[in-house]
Write a protein that holds these residues in place. Structure first.
Motif, PDB file in Angstrom:
ATOM      1  N   THR A 317       0.610   3.274   5.038  1.00 52.45           N
ATOM      2  CA  THR A 317      -0.371   4.344   5.296  1.00 52.45           C
ATOM      3  C   THR A 317      -1.773   3.981   4.852  1.00 52.45           C
ATOM      4  N   GLY A 318      -1.940   2.804   4.276  1.00 49.25           N
ATOM      5  CA  GLY A 318      -3.264   2.358   3.883  1.00 49.25           C
ATOM      6  C   GLY A 318      -3.598   2.683   2.434  1.00 49.25           C
ATOM      7  N   MET A 319      -4.542   1.917   1.891  1.00 48.56           N
ATOM      8  CA  MET A 319      -4.978   2.130   0.516  1.00 48.56           C
ATOM      9  C   MET A 319      -6.041   3.226   0.492  1.00 48.56           C
ATOM     10  N   PRO A 439      -4.036 -10.538  -8.964  1.00 53.60           N
ATOM     11  CA  PRO A 439      -4.461  -9.847  -7.741  1.00 53.60           C
ATOM     12  C   PRO A 439      -4.606  -8.346  -7.993  1.00 53.60           C
ATOM     13  N   ASP A 440      -5.640  -7.751  -7.413  1.00 55.19           N
ATOM     14  CA  ASP A 440      -5.896  -6.330  -7.651  1.00 55.19           C
ATOM     15  C   ASP A 440      -4.705  -5.463  -7.272  1.00 55.19           C
ATOM     16  N   ASP A 441      -4.049  -5.798  -6.143  1.00 54.49           N
ATOM     17  CA  ASP A 441      -2.942  -4.962  -5.701  1.00 54.49           C
ATOM     18  C   ASP A 441      -1.765  -5.056  -6.656  1.00 54.49           C
ATOM     19  N   ALA A 442      -1.550  -6.246  -7.241  1.00 54.47           N
ATOM     20  CA  ALA A 442      -0.462  -6.397  -8.207  1.00 54.47           C
ATOM     21  C   ALA A 442      -0.772  -5.649  -9.500  1.00 54.47           C
ATOM     22  N   ALA A 443      -2.023  -5.756  -9.978  1.00 55.53           N
ATOM     23  CA  ALA A 443      -2.407  -5.062 -11.210  1.00 55.53           C
ATOM     24  C   ALA A 443      -2.280  -3.547 -11.036  1.00 55.53           C
ATOM     25  N   ARG A 445      -0.237  -1.968  -8.948  1.00 51.38           N
ATOM     26  CA  ARG A 445       1.174  -1.590  -8.907  1.00 51.38           C
ATOM     27  C   ARG A 445       1.814  -1.657 -10.292  1.00 51.38           C
ATOM     28  N   LEU A 446       1.448  -2.652 -11.068  1.00 53.83           N
ATOM     29  CA  LEU A 446       1.985  -2.754 -12.428  1.00 53.83           C
ATOM     30  C   LEU A 446       1.568  -1.561 -13.285  1.00 53.83           C
ATOM     31  N   LYS A 447       0.353  -1.078 -13.077  1.00 52.98           N
ATOM     32  CA  LYS A 447      -0.077   0.103 -13.839  1.00 52.98           C
ATOM     33  C   LYS A 447       0.725   1.331 -13.428  1.00 52.98           C
ATOM     34  N   LEU A 448       0.945   1.495 -12.135  1.00 52.71           N
ATOM     35  CA  LEU A 448       1.782   2.596 -11.665  1.00 52.71           C
ATOM     36  C   LEU A 448       3.188   2.492 -12.255  1.00 52.71           C
ATOM     37  N   MET A 449       3.712   1.278 -12.266  1.00 51.73           N
ATOM     38  CA  MET A 449       5.051   1.060 -12.831  1.00 51.73           C
ATOM     39  C   MET A 449       5.085   1.515 -14.292  1.00 51.73           C
ATOM     40  N   LYS A 450       4.098   1.057 -15.052  1.00 48.36           N
ATOM     41  CA  LYS A 450       4.075   1.348 -16.489  1.00 48.36           C
ATOM     42  C   LYS A 450       3.886   2.838 -16.762  1.00 48.36           C
ATOM     43  N   ASP A 451       2.986   3.464 -16.010  1.00 48.02           N
ATOM     44  CA  ASP A 451       2.641   4.864 -16.291  1.00 48.02           C
ATOM     45  C   ASP A 451       3.672   5.855 -15.762  1.00 48.02           C
ATOM     46  N   VAL A 452       4.236   5.565 -14.589  1.00 47.06           N
ATOM     47  CA  VAL A 452       5.054   6.559 -13.895  1.00 47.06           C
ATOM     48  C   VAL A 452       6.552   6.267 -13.996  1.00 47.06           C
TER      49      VAL A 452
END
Length: 532
Positions: A317-319, A439-443, A445-452
């Motif tokens: 769905t896009g960023m 990579p920005d997209d990896a960083a 996603r990792l933040k989402l992983m950690k927070d959520v």
């Protein structure tokens, strides 16, 4: 970053390379045809490989390979096939007995590695690593677990791996595959809160179906969509609300080290019943049970989904702000759980050396350059300083560091396919901030992983990447050939017909008839060996 997937089952790959083993011994001795020197005095090696259709047909046209040749003094004569036909061409080449010196970006699973080694087609490489590969040895010293992970049950190493670390433990980027993305524009339009329970989710999806959140006066919204097969687009993320949850390999490990087959658990049954409730309400995309990626993508680009699943919303769905990550939901018991996948950033069979190779030392030294940190980073993502096309990096010469450049709207996977070379490499977590930026997209996603996600991951254990014996792989594959399709077929039927309660006992008996107990025994033995 769309993750690179490794082979998803422990089973053997049924391939011509395996069937052709009887043809190989007569051809192993003289098929390589590697010449001692090319006209310019360089050693020449013949490699078989694959690449994206977006990449140059001749890998030597890639800047990374041009620099490697200058650095090593070794010329590679590539026979390159596009990825869609590579496996077939690779298998036919091996079957003919006219072997290349090496197969690069080989795509071999464990069964193939062991079978090809047994038949003398590929050679063990542990001595080459110890004698001629200081860069790779340093990786194995920094992260010694990888030596055991790439060592076969007979004590030999038969291939060079691809290693990409992005986070560790519960925060590893692969810990959750199928993120749930919910349409927050629709939530806001209808004055709805983010759902926090499975029942609230059902009510939200009903609102998406009945209250025209896209405002066009038509009932064309798709409340829930997914691709009904194991992977990042499946809806099985929701199963964790009902118990241990589900994985694409149907395997979880309890905190006391017991290997569990997810699809025989009571919580699994409850989760399937919940999906049937959604189906009965007309909330599930009618194409979900047979759609492919392109169909899924097309509807996602039009923002027709209320809730869908994928690795990264940018791919569907896009960023943008239209969709947000839905947090894990409390189930009927009130418990919130996130099932950890068993994935790690390791592909064991990324490159092999064949028995026809007459330049083993030179080959090993060339491969070793691929494990030098700055080189591994480029192999994986792309390079810098290419004045003919867009670059993914700029080189900070003072710091000796590659920094990711803005993509300016270019899809990262496309740029990667055009400019990187994949193959064997190693990127450890400690490289970020030292040799490269993340990579920005990896960083993100990792933040989402950690927070959520991580706060709700209950399981302390995951199933490791066990290197089974060829006999074990043969049995696992034989059992899985019938077991996995059966459970997936029954699950799909139950989603739609709701008969899981009536048929559950017979289903469990059929799982046992198909070899479930033997499968569990082999998997448990492998787990116990790997975690001693």
């Amino acid at each position: 970053m769309k993750k690179t997937r490794t082979q998803r089952t422990a089973g053997k790959v049924i391939s011509i390379s395996v069937l052709a083993a009887l043809l190989l011994l007569s051809g192993c001795g003289g098929g390589g045809k590697a010449e001692s020197e090319s006209p310019d005095g360089k050693v020449t090696l013949n490699f078989l490989t694959q690449s994206s259709p977006l990449a140059p047909a001749d890998p030597n046209d890639k800047l990374i390979n041009k620099r490697l040749e200058e650095k090593t003094g070794i010329h590679i004569n590539w026979k390159n096939y596009t990825s869609d036909v590579f496996a077939e061409k690779r298998n036919l080449a091996v079957a003919s007995g006219d072997l290349p010196d090496a197969i690069f970006d080989a795509g071999y699973g464990d069964y193939d590695l062991l079978k090809l080694a047994k038949d003398g087609v590929i050679i063990p490489v542990e001595d080459l690593i110890d004698q001629h590969m200081p860069n790779f040895k340093k990786v194995l010293e920094q992260a010694p677990e990888y030596r055991s992970l790439i060592t076969a049950p007979d004590g030999h190493i038969y291939s060079f791996p691809w290693i990409e670390e992005l986070g560790s433990g519960k925060e590893r980027i692969q810990s959750v595959d199928n993120f749930p993305w919910i349409n927050v524009e629709w939530l806001n339009k209808l004055g709805l809160e983010m759902p926090t329970t499975t029942e609230e989710l059902k009510e939200v999806l009903i609102a998406f179906k009945t209250q025209d959140p896209n405002g066009n006066g038509q009932a064309d919204e798709i409340p829930l969509s997914f691709i009904n097969k194991p992977g990042g687009e499946d809806l099985t993320f929701l199963f964790a609300s009902f118990g241990l949850g589900e994985n694409w390999d149907h395997t979880v490990v309890t905190d006391d080290g017991k290997v569990v087959f997810t699809a025989a658990e009571e919580g699994y049954k409850d989760a399937v019943k919940f999906v049937n409730e959604l189906y009965e309400e007309g909330l599930i995309d009618i194409e979900a049970f047979q759609q492919d990626w392109n169909t899924y993508l097309a509807k996602g680009k039009d923002h027709r989904y209320g809730l869908y699943f994928t690795w990264d919303k940018a791919n569907i769905t896009g960023m943008n702000d239209a969709y947000d990550l839905m947090p894990p939901l409390a189930g009927p018991s009130g418990e919130i759980n996130v099932t950890r996948t068993n994935g790690i950033g390791l592909d064991r069979g990324r490159m092999v050396i064949t028995s026809s190779n007459k330049h083993l030392e030179e080959t090993a030294k060339w491969v070793d350059q691929l494990y030098e940190p700055l080189q591994s980073v480029q192999n994986n993502w792309g390079t810098y300083g290419d004045d003919t096309q867009q670059n993914i990096f700029e080189l900070d010469e003072e710091k000796g560091m590659l920094k990711h450049l803005p993509l300016e709207g270019t899809a990262p996977v496309e740029l990667r396919q055009k400019t990187s070379i994949a193959g064997p490499l190693a990127i450890l977590d400690e490289y970020y901030g030292k040799y490269t930026t993340m990579p920005d997209d990896a960083a993100w996603r990792l933040k989402l992983m950690k927070d959520v996600m991580v706060p709700h991951m209950k399981a302390e254990n995951t199933y490791p990447k066990v290197f089974f014996s060829i006999e074990e792989l043969d049995r696992l594959s034989t059992i899985e050939t019938d077991l996995f399709p059966y459970l997936e077929r029954m699950r799909t039927e139950w989603y739609q017909n709701g008969k899981i309660d009536q048929e559950w006992d017979a289903y469990l008996k059929e799982l046992d008839r198909l070899g479930l107990q033997e499968w569990l025994s082999i998997k448990q033995a492998g787990y116990d060996r790997s975690t001693k």
